[in-house]
Design a protein around this motif. Structure first.
Motif, short mmCIF file in Angstrom:
data_model
loop_
_atom_site.label_atom_id
_atom_site.label_comp_id
_atom_site.label_asym_id
_atom_site.label_seq_id
_atom_site.Cartn_x
_atom_site.Cartn_y
_atom_site.Cartn_z
N ARG A 193 22.62 45.51 -53.52
CA ARG A 193 22.73 46.35 -52.32
C ARG A 193 21.43 46.27 -51.53
N GLY A 194 21.51 46.71 -50.27
CA GLY A 194 20.33 46.74 -49.42
C GLY A 194 20.24 48.05 -48.67
N THR A 195 19.25 48.14 -47.81
CA THR A 195 19.04 49.36 -47.01
C THR A 195 19.15 49.08 -45.51
N SER A 196 19.42 47.84 -45.14
CA SER A 196 19.43 47.47 -43.72
C SER A 196 20.57 48.12 -42.95
N LYS A 197 21.75 48.21 -43.55
CA LYS A 197 22.95 48.64 -42.83
C LYS A 197 23.17 50.14 -42.91
N PHE A 198 23.39 50.68 -44.10
CA PHE A 198 23.71 52.09 -44.25
C PHE A 198 22.55 52.98 -43.83
N PHE A 199 21.33 52.56 -44.13
CA PHE A 199 20.16 53.38 -43.81
C PHE A 199 19.46 52.93 -42.52
N ALA A 200 20.07 51.98 -41.81
CA ALA A 200 19.54 51.50 -40.53
C ALA A 200 18.06 51.14 -40.63
N PRO A 229 16.55 47.70 -41.42
CA PRO A 229 16.35 46.28 -41.73
C PRO A 229 14.89 45.87 -41.75
N GLY A 230 14.04 46.62 -41.04
CA GLY A 230 12.63 46.26 -40.95
C GLY A 230 11.81 46.52 -42.19
N ILE A 231 12.29 47.41 -43.09
CA ILE A 231 11.48 47.71 -44.28
C ILE A 231 11.71 46.67 -45.38
N ARG A 232 12.78 45.87 -45.25
CA ARG A 232 13.08 44.79 -46.21
C ARG A 232 13.10 45.32 -47.64
N LEU A 233 13.99 46.26 -47.91
CA LEU A 233 14.13 46.81 -49.25
C LEU A 233 15.56 46.58 -49.75
N GLY A 234 15.67 45.85 -50.84
CA GLY A 234 16.95 45.64 -51.49
C GLY A 234 16.83 45.96 -52.97
#
Length: 365
Positions: free
Chosen positions: A215-222, A224-229
Motif C-alpha cells: 500500500r501507499g499514501t499517495s492516493k488515499f492520504f493525498a 504523493p510528495g512524501i514518498r511513503l509506502g
C-alpha cells in the motif's frame, strides 16, 4: 501538439508544458488523489515539527510500523516501509526474481517494467470486457502453471475498479503455494472501497507466507510528495532480504513523522470514505442513464468508461476536457484497452458535476 496518452495520470507538469495551462488551474481527474487533500491534523503537526529535518529517522521505524499495524491490523514485525509503493514493488519483484510471472491486466505499467528489468518474462492474464472485467477464477488457476514463479495483481484493479474477494484470494494463494509461486497484491486503492473487509488480503498474510501486500499514501492520504509506502509479509526470508536490499533511512524523518499521524486520523478516514462512496454512486447512477457510454462498477475512487459511439474517441474527449482545464485519463495506453476507454477519478461534488456535464455535451449530444 504532443500526445500524452502514455503519460501516467496526474502528470500536471507535462500537461502544463504541452498545453500552456498553469498546473494550479488544472482540475485533475487523472491522478486518483483524495479530493479532501492532505489531512489537516497531520499538516498542523508537521508545521510544529519541521526541526525533524535536522535529524535522522529511527532506523527501525518502530513507531511508524506500530501506527501502520494499528491501522491495518497487521503484525508490526511483518511490516516494511519504503520510499513510496513504487520502491516496494521494485524491491519485491527483484527479490523474488521469478523467471516467469503472470500479471493481471489491464494494469499499472510499473509491474511489467520491473519484471523486465530483472530479466524475467511475463504474460498478462486478461480481465475481459465481456465479463465486465471481473476475475474469472477458474481460468486464472488454470493459467497459473508450475512454471510460474510470481503472480501480480492490483486489488481493486487500476484502471477497471474491479476487486478480488478475500475468499477468491485464498484459493489463489493456496494454489500458488502448491506450485511454489509468490503473490504480490497492490492495495493502493482499497481504502476507497465500500467493501474493504471483503476484499482485503492483509488478514491472509499470517496464513500464507508467499503473499506480499503493498500500500501507499499517495492516493488515499493525498500525499504523493512524501514518498511513503509500506508492505506486509510473514515470509521471514523475504523480510531479511528486504532489509539487505534496501538503503538505510529510505523513509525520511518528515515522512516517518507524517505517517505516525495520518494512519491514526480516523476522522479523516471516515470523511474520505463517505465522500468518495456517495459521489461514486451518484456519478455511476448518472452515467448508467447515458446511451453512448458504459460505466463499470468500481470499488476504487475512479470509474472506467467505454464509449459506445464512434463519433468521438477517448483522446478527443481528453482534448475537449483539457481545454476546460479538466484532466481525464485516456485509458488506451493500458494493455487490452483501446481508444474507446477513458477513466476519471472522484473529486468534489461541484467538480464531478462539471465534468459529467462536459462529457455529456460531447458524448450524448
Amino acid at each position: 501538439m504532443t500526445v500524452l496518452t502514455h503519460a501516467h495520470g496526474g502528470d500536471l507538469d507535462a500537461i502544463q508544458r504541452t498545453y500552456g495551462i498553469p498546473k494550479e488551474e488544472i482540475i485533475d481527474f487523472s491522478g486518483n488523489i483524495n479530493p479532501l487533500g492532505f489531512p489537516k491534523r497531520a499538516e498542523d503537526a508537521l508545521k510544529e515539527n519541521l526541526h525533524l529535518i535536522c535529524t535522522y529517522p529511527d532506523k527501525k521505524y518502530k513507531a511508524l510500523k506500530q501506527a501502520i499495524g494499528t491501522y491495518t491490523g497487521a503484525d508490526p514485525s511483518h511490516i516494511v516501509v519504503g520510499n513510496g509503493s513504487t520502491e516496494l514493488i521494485s524491491t519485491f519483484i527483484q527479490t523474488v526474481h521469478a523467471k516467469h510471472s503472470i500479471i493481471m491486466g489491464p494494469a499499472y505499467s510499473e509491474y511489467e517494467r520491473e519484471v523486465s528489468l530483472g530479466g524475467g518474462k511475463f504474460e498478462y492474464f486478461p480481465l475481459k470486457e465481456e465479463e465486465d472485467f471481473k476475475l474469472n477464477l477458474p481460468a486464472l488457476l488454470e493459467a497459473l502453471t508450475p512454471d510460474v514463479g510470481m503472480f501480480v495483481a492490483c486489488n481493486p484493479n487500476n484502471p477497471t475498479g474491479t476487486a478480488i474477494r478475500t475468499a477468491e484470494m485464498r484459493e489463489i494463494l493456496a494454489h500458488c503455494k502448491k506450485i511454489g509461486a509468490s503473490v504480490m497484491i497492490d492495495e493502493t486503492y482499497i481504502e476507497f472501497s465500500d467493501i474493504l473487509p471483503e476484499i482485503c488480503s492483509i488478514p491472509l498474510v499470517k496464513e500464507f507466507d508467499n503473499l506480499f501486500v503493498i500500500r501507499g499514501t499517495s492516493k488515499f492520504f493525498a500525499a504523493p510528495g512524501i514518498r511513503l509506502g509500506y508492505g506486509i509479509s510473514s515470509n521471514q526470508t523475504f523480510l531479511d532480504r528486504f532489509k539487505t536490499n534496501t538503503n538505510p533511512w529510505s523513509v525520511n524523518s518528515l515522512a516517518d513523522f507524517i505517517g505516525q499521524h495520518i494512519f491514526t486520523d480516523f476522522e479523516f478516514h471516515k470523511k474520505t470514505q463517505a465522500l468518495v462512496s456517495s459521489e461514486r454512486r451518484k456519478a455511476f447512477a448518472e452515467l448508467s442513464t447515458w446511451k453512448n457510454i458504459k460505466a463499470y462498477p468500481s470499488e476504487a475512487n475512479f470509474i472506467l468508461l467505454k464509449l459506445k459511439t464512434d463519433r468521438i474517441t477517448a483522446h478527443e474527449l481528453f482534448e475537449k476536457c483539457i481545454q476546460k482545464k479538466m484532466l481525464i485519463r485516456d485509458a488506451s495506453s493500458f494493455t487490452f484497452l483501446d481508444e474507446s476507454y477513458l477513466r476519471f477519478c472522484i473529486l468534489s461534488p461541484a467538480h464531478n458535476a462539471a465534468l459529467l456535464a462536459e462529457l455529456k455535451k460531447w458524448v450524448e449530444a
